[in-house]
Enzyme design. Structure first.
Site, short mmCIF file in Angstrom:
data_model
loop_
_atom_site.label_atom_id
_atom_site.label_comp_id
_atom_site.label_asym_id
_atom_site.label_seq_id
_atom_site.Cartn_x
_atom_site.Cartn_y
_atom_site.Cartn_z
N ASN A 33 -2.67 47.73 -0.68
CA ASN A 33 -4.10 47.57 -1.03
C ASN A 33 -4.67 46.25 -0.52
O ASN A 33 -5.83 45.93 -0.82
CB ASN A 33 -4.30 47.69 -2.55
CG ASN A 33 -3.67 46.56 -3.32
OD1 ASN A 33 -3.00 45.69 -2.74
ND2 ASN A 33 -3.85 46.54 -4.63
N GLY A 37 -1.55 40.98 0.59
CA GLY A 37 -1.07 41.21 1.95
C GLY A 37 -2.18 41.09 2.98
O GLY A 37 -3.36 41.04 2.62
N ALA A 74 4.06 44.57 -5.14
CA ALA A 74 3.97 44.03 -6.50
C ALA A 74 3.05 42.83 -6.47
O ALA A 74 2.75 42.30 -5.39
CB ALA A 74 5.35 43.58 -6.99
N SER A 116 14.22 41.58 -8.73
CA SER A 116 14.09 40.13 -8.66
C SER A 116 15.16 39.43 -9.49
O SER A 116 15.49 39.86 -10.61
CB SER A 116 12.70 39.75 -9.19
OG SER A 116 12.65 38.37 -9.46
N TYR A 140 6.22 38.69 -15.49
CA TYR A 140 6.64 39.19 -14.18
C TYR A 140 8.10 39.65 -14.21
O TYR A 140 8.43 40.74 -13.75
CB TYR A 140 6.46 38.08 -13.13
CG TYR A 140 7.14 38.36 -11.81
CD1 TYR A 140 6.61 39.26 -10.90
CD2 TYR A 140 8.34 37.72 -11.47
CE1 TYR A 140 7.25 39.52 -9.68
CE2 TYR A 140 8.98 37.97 -10.26
CZ TYR A 140 8.43 38.88 -9.38
OH TYR A 140 9.06 39.13 -8.19
N LYS A 144 9.49 43.43 -13.59
CA LYS A 144 10.44 43.78 -12.53
C LYS A 144 11.66 44.48 -13.13
O LYS A 144 12.24 45.38 -12.52
CB LYS A 144 10.88 42.54 -11.74
CG LYS A 144 9.79 41.85 -10.94
CD LYS A 144 9.08 42.73 -9.95
CE LYS A 144 9.89 43.13 -8.77
NZ LYS A 144 9.08 43.96 -7.80
N VAL A 184 7.83 27.53 -2.86
CA VAL A 184 7.90 26.07 -2.76
C VAL A 184 8.07 25.62 -1.30
O VAL A 184 7.47 24.63 -0.88
CB VAL A 184 8.98 25.49 -3.71
CG1 VAL A 184 10.38 25.92 -3.29
CG2 VAL A 184 8.92 24.00 -3.76
N ARG A 208 17.80 26.29 -6.85
CA ARG A 208 17.46 27.66 -6.48
C ARG A 208 18.28 28.11 -5.27
O ARG A 208 18.60 27.30 -4.40
CB ARG A 208 15.97 27.76 -6.07
CG ARG A 208 14.99 27.44 -7.15
CD ARG A 208 14.79 28.64 -8.07
NE ARG A 208 13.92 28.28 -9.18
CZ ARG A 208 14.33 27.72 -10.30
NH1 ARG A 208 15.59 27.46 -10.51
NH2 ARG A 208 13.46 27.42 -11.26
N ARG A 261 7.41 23.19 -15.88
CA ARG A 261 7.00 24.51 -16.34
C ARG A 261 8.18 25.18 -17.05
O ARG A 261 9.31 24.73 -16.90
CB ARG A 261 6.70 25.46 -15.18
CG ARG A 261 5.81 24.98 -14.15
CD ARG A 261 5.86 25.98 -13.01
NE ARG A 261 4.83 25.66 -12.05
CZ ARG A 261 4.92 25.90 -10.76
NH1 ARG A 261 5.97 26.50 -10.27
NH2 ARG A 261 3.94 25.57 -9.96
P1 NAD Z 1 3.67 39.74 -1.19
O1 NAD Z 1 2.61 39.40 -2.18
O2 NAD Z 1 3.68 39.03 0.10
O3 NAD Z 1 3.66 41.31 -0.91
C1 NAD Z 1 3.34 42.27 -1.90
C2 NAD Z 1 2.42 43.28 -1.26
O4 NAD Z 1 2.11 44.29 -2.24
C3 NAD Z 1 1.09 42.71 -0.78
O5 NAD Z 1 0.85 43.07 0.57
C4 NAD Z 1 0.04 43.33 -1.72
O6 NAD Z 1 -1.20 43.49 -1.08
C5 NAD Z 1 0.72 44.63 -2.11
N1 NAD Z 1 0.29 45.18 -3.41
C6 NAD Z 1 0.30 44.57 -4.63
N2 NAD Z 1 -0.15 45.40 -5.57
C7 NAD Z 1 -0.42 46.58 -4.96
C8 NAD Z 1 -0.93 47.84 -5.40
N3 NAD Z 1 -1.24 48.05 -6.68
N4 NAD Z 1 -1.11 48.83 -4.49
C9 NAD Z 1 -0.81 48.63 -3.18
N5 NAD Z 1 -0.32 47.46 -2.71
C10 NAD Z 1 -0.14 46.45 -3.58
O7 NAD Z 1 5.08 39.54 -1.96
P2 NAD Z 1 6.55 39.43 -1.36
O8 NAD Z 1 6.99 38.03 -1.57
O9 NAD Z 1 6.62 40.03 -0.03
O10 NAD Z 1 7.36 40.34 -2.40
C11 NAD Z 1 7.76 41.68 -2.09
C12 NAD Z 1 8.59 42.24 -3.25
O11 NAD Z 1 9.76 41.47 -3.43
C13 NAD Z 1 7.86 42.22 -4.59
O12 NAD Z 1 8.17 43.42 -5.27
C14 NAD Z 1 8.47 41.04 -5.32
O13 NAD Z 1 8.43 41.23 -6.72
C15 NAD Z 1 9.88 41.05 -4.79
N6 NAD Z 1 10.52 39.72 -4.81
C16 NAD Z 1 10.07 38.74 -3.97
C17 NAD Z 1 10.70 37.50 -3.97
C18 NAD Z 1 10.28 36.38 -3.04
O14 NAD Z 1 10.92 35.31 -3.03
N7 NAD Z 1 9.23 36.54 -2.22
C19 NAD Z 1 11.80 37.25 -4.85
C20 NAD Z 1 12.19 38.29 -5.70
C21 NAD Z 1 11.57 39.52 -5.65
#
Ligand code: NAD
Length: 301
Positions: A33, A37, A74, A116, A140, A144, A184, A208, A261
């Site tokens: 959406n 992103g 997410a 996560s 969060y 997850k 970070v 981390r 935090r």
């Molecule tokens: P991000 O925010 O870059 O990507 C998430 C994407 O989901 C975005 O493009 C957003 O537009 C889309 N989105 C959110 N809600 C939506 C909805 N209702 N409908 C359609 N699209 C939707 O995040 P990321 O860092 O790429 O994380 C990807 C996944 O990995 C997530 O599920 C996150 O919980 C998990 N995760 C990430 C990390 C990290 O370090 N980045 C660590 C643990 C888990």
């Protein structure tokens, strides 16, 4: 050639996964959406659908004929979920349920869920291993974890093959550099680039595990093609850790300390299960990538 559907494929991890799938010759559909992103992150060879996963009518038909679903979408950060738990719940929990129902109805071969390491909370023992009880300490993290439990339930009740990968602080190309969604490493990179001091939360001694995004993409491919189909959670992370102060040192420049935090002091990943079940091991360490990142940002020294 497989037909793959990647939710959140315009985001950081999803877009890297899409690139990997395209590279190996798969057909890819991206559902996003664009809330966090970016359209330009999406590989032009993928079919892009701007849809909200909370709306079942918009997404159901897109799962027809799909082999593998990778559920990356997410609202993906801890601190903002504390400010707004209702919106976070809506996106993070209701979307998983819709994706699982649509995948089940379409007869998808497997759903791989982006879980996560935050589900572990603040554990006494390190490294974190999958036999430890979940102890979420943020909305969060709890959301997850509910997603994981939905995967397990759908495998048990509806025989939909699923597997959950618990990511540990992912870094690499396309990571968000500003706002509440930045990690970070990216925040420090952007502060250094803008000649601002690096903002270290608390004493900076929290530790981390950091994992390269292309290693995470590879873990997803292995998980999809593995025999694992019961919704179990598997850690996908490096097995070393860094303090926030060490990261600040790698990026370089002046620092200031800001308010602490509620957050775990450590999250060292135990990744033996991923090796045993998926044959996966991370290849790139944070310190290997930082010089390339600094070059990209135009930062010297
Ligand atoms: P991000 O925010 O870059 O990507 C998430 C994407 O989901 C975005 O493009 C957003 O537009 C889309 N989105 C959110 N809600 C939506 C909805 N209702 N409908 C359609 N699209 C939707 O995040 P990321 O860092 O790429 O994380 C990807 C996944 O990995 C997530 O599920 C996150 O919980 C998990 N995760 C990430 C990390 C990290 O370090 N980045 C660590 C643990 C888990």
């Amino acid at each position: 050639m497989k037909k793959c559907l990647v939710t959140g494929g315009a985001g950081f991890i999803g877009s890297n996964l899409v690139d990997e799938l395209i590279e190996r010759g798969d057909e890819v559909i991206v559902l996003d959406n664009l809330s966090t992103g970016k359209r330009e992150n999406v590989n032009p060879k993928a079919k892009f659908c701007k849809v909200d996963l909370r709306n079942m009518d918009e997404i159901r038909h897109l799962f027809n004929g799909v082999d593998y679903v990778f559920h990356e979408a997410a609202l993906a950060r801890v601190q903002p979920s504390i400010e707004d738990p209702i919106t976070y719940h809506d996106h993070n929990v209701n979307s998983v349920l819709n994706v699982l129902v649509a995948a089940k109805d379409a007869g998808v071969k497997k759903v791989v869920y982006a879980a996560s390491s935050s589900v572990y909370g603040d554990q006494e023992k390190m490294p974190l291993t999958e036999d430890m009880p979940a102890m979420p300490i943020s909305p969060y993290a709890l959301q997850k974890y509910i997603g994981e439990e939905y995967c397990r339930l759908f495998s048990y009740v509806y025989k939909l093959p699923t597997v959950c990968l618990r990511y540990f602080n992912v870094f690499g190309p396309n990571m968000a550099t500003e706002g509440a969604y930045a990690s970070v490493v990216a925040i420090f990179g952007s502060q250094r680039k803008n000649n601002q001091p690096l903002t270290i939360v608390g004493d900076g001694e929290q530790l981390r595990t950091y994992t390269f995004v292309k290693d995470i993409a590879r873990a997803n491919l292995l998980a999809a093609e593995s025999d694992i189909s019961d919704g179990r959670a598997i850690n996908a992370g490096q097995s070393n850790e860094y303090s926030v102060n060490q990261i600040a040192e790698m990026i370089g420049g002046p620092t200031i300390n800001i308010e602490p935090r509620i957050e775990p002091r450590r999250n060292l990943c135990g990744n033996a299960l991923a090796k045993e079940l998926l044959g996966w091991e991370p290849r790139v360490k944070l310190e290997d990538w930082i010089p390339e990142y600094k070059k990209e940002l135009g930062i010297d020294g």
